[in-house]
Design a protein around this motif. Structure first.
Motif, PDB file in Angstrom:
ATOM      1  N   HIS A  16       0.837  -1.199   0.000  1.00  0.00           N
ATOM      2  CA  HIS A  16       0.000   0.000   0.000  1.00  0.00           C
ATOM      3  C   HIS A  16       0.870   1.246   0.000  1.00  0.00           C
ATOM      4  O   HIS A  16       1.890   1.305   0.673  1.00  0.00           O
ATOM      5  N   ASN A  18      -0.271   4.281   0.936  1.00  0.00           N
ATOM      6  CA  ASN A  18      -0.693   5.215   1.976  1.00  0.00           C
ATOM      7  C   ASN A  18      -0.548   4.603   3.362  1.00  0.00           C
ATOM      8  O   ASN A  18      -0.778   3.414   3.556  1.00  0.00           O
ATOM      9  N   CYS A  41     -12.469   4.803  -6.727  1.00  0.00           N
ATOM     10  CA  CYS A  41     -12.437   4.627  -5.277  1.00  0.00           C
ATOM     11  C   CYS A  41     -13.828   4.266  -4.775  1.00  0.00           C
ATOM     12  O   CYS A  41     -14.830   4.774  -5.285  1.00  0.00           O
ATOM     13  N   GLN A  50      -9.129   1.910  -3.271  1.00  0.00           N
ATOM     14  CA  GLN A  50      -8.972   2.151  -4.703  1.00  0.00           C
ATOM     15  C   GLN A  50      -8.900   0.815  -5.438  1.00  0.00           C
ATOM     16  O   GLN A  50      -8.179  -0.090  -5.021  1.00  0.00           O
ATOM     17  N   CYS A  70      -8.692  -4.401  -4.213  1.00  0.00           N
ATOM     18  CA  CYS A  70      -8.518  -3.001  -3.833  1.00  0.00           C
ATOM     19  C   CYS A  70      -7.284  -2.794  -2.967  1.00  0.00           C
ATOM     20  O   CYS A  70      -6.838  -3.689  -2.267  1.00  0.00           O
ATOM     21  N   TYR A  73      -6.825   3.548   0.275  1.00  0.00           N
ATOM     22  CA  TYR A  73      -6.617   4.887  -0.274  1.00  0.00           C
ATOM     23  C   TYR A  73      -6.528   5.916   0.864  1.00  0.00           C
ATOM     24  O   TYR A  73      -5.530   6.607   0.999  1.00  0.00           O
ATOM     25  N   SER A  74      -7.566   6.022   1.686  1.00  0.00           N
ATOM     26  CA  SER A  74      -7.532   6.947   2.837  1.00  0.00           C
ATOM     27  C   SER A  74      -8.714   6.652   3.753  1.00  0.00           C
ATOM     28  O   SER A  74      -9.562   5.845   3.450  1.00  0.00           O
TER      29      SER A  74
END
Length: 78
Positions: A16, A18, A41, A50, A70, A73-74
């Motif tokens: 990942h 992030n 997303c 994502q 996936c 992402y956040s």
């Protein structure tokens, strides 16, 4: 209008980009009017994921239409 059942998977072991990515694997099934594309997303319980890969299934009977792998992402709390 038709809808598609999408099986989403998130693997904690996937690399990942992030920080703050969940430590455990997650999977869920959701109905959409369109099949998500790579880069889209999706929101799951306050976390954004994502779509990295999408695998389409032939539709011979009612069931899952696609699998979306996936990455994190956040989070909405950031």
């Amino acid at each position: 209008m038709d809808t598609y059942l999408i099986h989403f998977v998130y693997y904690a072991s996937f690399e990942h980009k992030n920080n703050g990515a969940p430590d455990e694997d997650k999977e869920w099934i959701k109905s959409y009017k369109i099949i998500p594309r790579v880069g889209d997303c999706v929101l799951k319980e306050g976390e954004w994921f994502q779509v990295e890969r999408i695998f389409l299934y032939q539709s011979h009977a009612k069931g899952i239409d696609a699998l979306a792998q996936c990455s994190f992402y956040s989070s909405d709390t950031e």
